[in-house]
Design a protein around this motif. Structure first.
Motif, PDB file in Angstrom:
ATOM      1  N   PHE A 267      56.902   7.682   7.640  1.00  0.00           N
ATOM      2  CA  PHE A 267      56.287   8.366   8.845  1.00  0.00           C
ATOM      3  C   PHE A 267      57.256   8.909   9.850  1.00  0.00           C
ATOM      4  N   ARG A 268      58.148   8.101  10.386  1.00  0.00           N
ATOM      5  CA  ARG A 268      59.114   8.662  11.362  1.00  0.00           C
ATOM      6  C   ARG A 268      59.342   9.955  11.332  1.00  0.00           C
TER       7      ARG A 268
ATOM      8  N   LEU B  91      55.229  10.906  12.722  1.00  0.00           N
ATOM      9  CA  LEU B  91      53.925  10.166  12.717  1.00  0.00           C
ATOM     10  C   LEU B  91      54.245   8.750  12.857  1.00  0.00           C
ATOM     11  N   LYS B  92      53.057   8.043  13.754  1.00  0.00           N
ATOM     12  CA  LYS B  92      53.370   6.660  14.053  1.00  0.00           C
ATOM     13  C   LYS B  92      52.395   5.790  13.498  1.00  0.00           C
TER      14      LYS B  92
ATOM     15  N   ALA C 110      47.956   8.118   8.620  1.00  0.00           N
ATOM     16  CA  ALA C 110      48.521   7.757   9.770  1.00  0.00           C
ATOM     17  C   ALA C 110      47.717   7.017  10.634  1.00  0.00           C
ATOM     18  N   ASP C 111      46.163   7.250  10.721  1.00  0.00           N
ATOM     19  CA  ASP C 111      45.287   6.636  11.357  1.00  0.00           C
ATOM     20  C   ASP C 111      44.848   5.317  10.759  1.00  0.00           C
TER      21      ASP C 111
ATOM     22  N   LEU D 139      58.204   2.972   7.137  1.00  0.00           N
ATOM     23  CA  LEU D 139      58.361   3.397   8.467  1.00  0.00           C
ATOM     24  C   LEU D 139      59.158   4.432   8.564  1.00  0.00           C
TER      25      LEU D 139
END
Length: 302
Positions: free
Chosen positions: A211-212, A216-217, A188-189, A208
């Motif tokens: 993650f969503r 998580l972004k 995520a980071d 995407l």
């Protein structure tokens, strides 16, 4: 008299010069002159006034010129008709595909299809899934292999299988030494490289969404159109990229691949064709795929 002599005569008449006519015909001037002389001897008529500069046609030459042009045009029409007939008799089949499917089973499907249908003229076009839908409707392709599950009343879709998504990392990345498969939380980071940039929706939106759905972004640093560009940026240590498992077979300097331990980290491989198209070629492609999957122990449609 033959068509070659008529072509030579027409070239001289149009150029009004033996040298230029020879250049146009891509032959030497002496053979050209001999052929015109043979034509005159056969007809018993002088066709060209050779002493003039530029050369001029005699009255007989002008009459022959008009008839020769018509005869050559008619022969060209005959050749065109025969060419169209010949082309119409050649069976054709066009396949559209997204680039990532080339790293899976698609090349073998194509090889087996060619072996089964050696007389079919096969065309391959790299197209995004959206582009494939349009190409199917327009008749530019007969079947498409993509990854986006679009609903369209004119298109029939067959889910071939769901392929795992893995992580492409720079070979010097700290996560390369991570024990076991990676999780989305681990990524995520991390700077994320997405493809394709356009058109959307696309495989990028599938990534995407992963993650969503986990709340998580990701930190997206680049959106690129081509898979190879994305992997090039990974090798340049610009970021990481989530790719289909088939891509992991591609060896690229500076890039390593790690599994992703996420139940929903799957991307479909979907075969699409026109709903009312009952072509035996489409049936053959599906038969080839089913046989390949069965021999490889891969579940069809899962």
């Amino acid at each position: 008299m033959d068509l070659r002599q008529l072509r030579y005569f027409v070239a001289v008449a149009r150029e009004r010069n033996f040298t230029r006519a020879a250049e146009t015909l891509r032959i030497a001037q002496p053979p050209l002159s001999r052929q015109i002389k043979q034509l005159e001897d056969e007809l018993g008529v002088t066709l060209i006034e050779r002493g003039s500069r530029p050369v001029r046609l005699t009255e007989g030459g002008r009459l022959l010129y008009d008839q020769a042009v018509r005869a050559l045009d008619h022969m060209e029409e005959i050749h065109a008709v025969m060419r169209r007939l010949r082309e119409a008799e050649i069976p054709r089949f066009s396949i559209g595909f997204v680039a990532s499917t080339l790293y899976g089973k698609l090349p073998e499907v194509i090889r087996r299809y060619r072996a089964a249908r050696p007389r079919v003229e096969l065309t391959l076009l790299e197209l995004t899934t959206l582009e494939q839908i349009a190409a199917l409707k327009e008749g530019r392709i007969d079947v498409g292999f993509g990854r986006i599950p679009f609903d369209d009343p004119l298109i029939e879709r067959v889910l071939l299988r769901n392929e795992k998504i893995i992580v492409a990392l720079p070979e010097t990345h700290p996560l390369q030494d991570h024990g076991g498969p990676l999780r989305l939380d681990d990524l995520a980071d991390q700077p994320l490289i997405l493809y394709p940039k356009a058109p959307r929706p696309s495989y990028a939106d599938q990534v995407l969404a992963l993650f969503r759905d986990r709340g998580l972004k990701p930190m997206v640093v680049h959106e690129v159109r081509e898979l190879q560009t994305a992997l090039g940026l990974v090798a340049a240590e610009t970021g990481i990229c989530l790719v289909s498992a088939g891509v992991g077979r591609l060896q690229r300097d500076g890039v390593i691949y790690r599994p992703l331990d996420e139940e929903r980290a799957l991307t479909p491989i979907i075969m699409s064709h026109r709903k009312d198209d009952r072509s035996p070629e489409i049936a053959l492609v599906l038969k080839i795929i089913r046989e390949m999957y069965r021999k490889s122990g891969i579940s069809f449609g899962v």
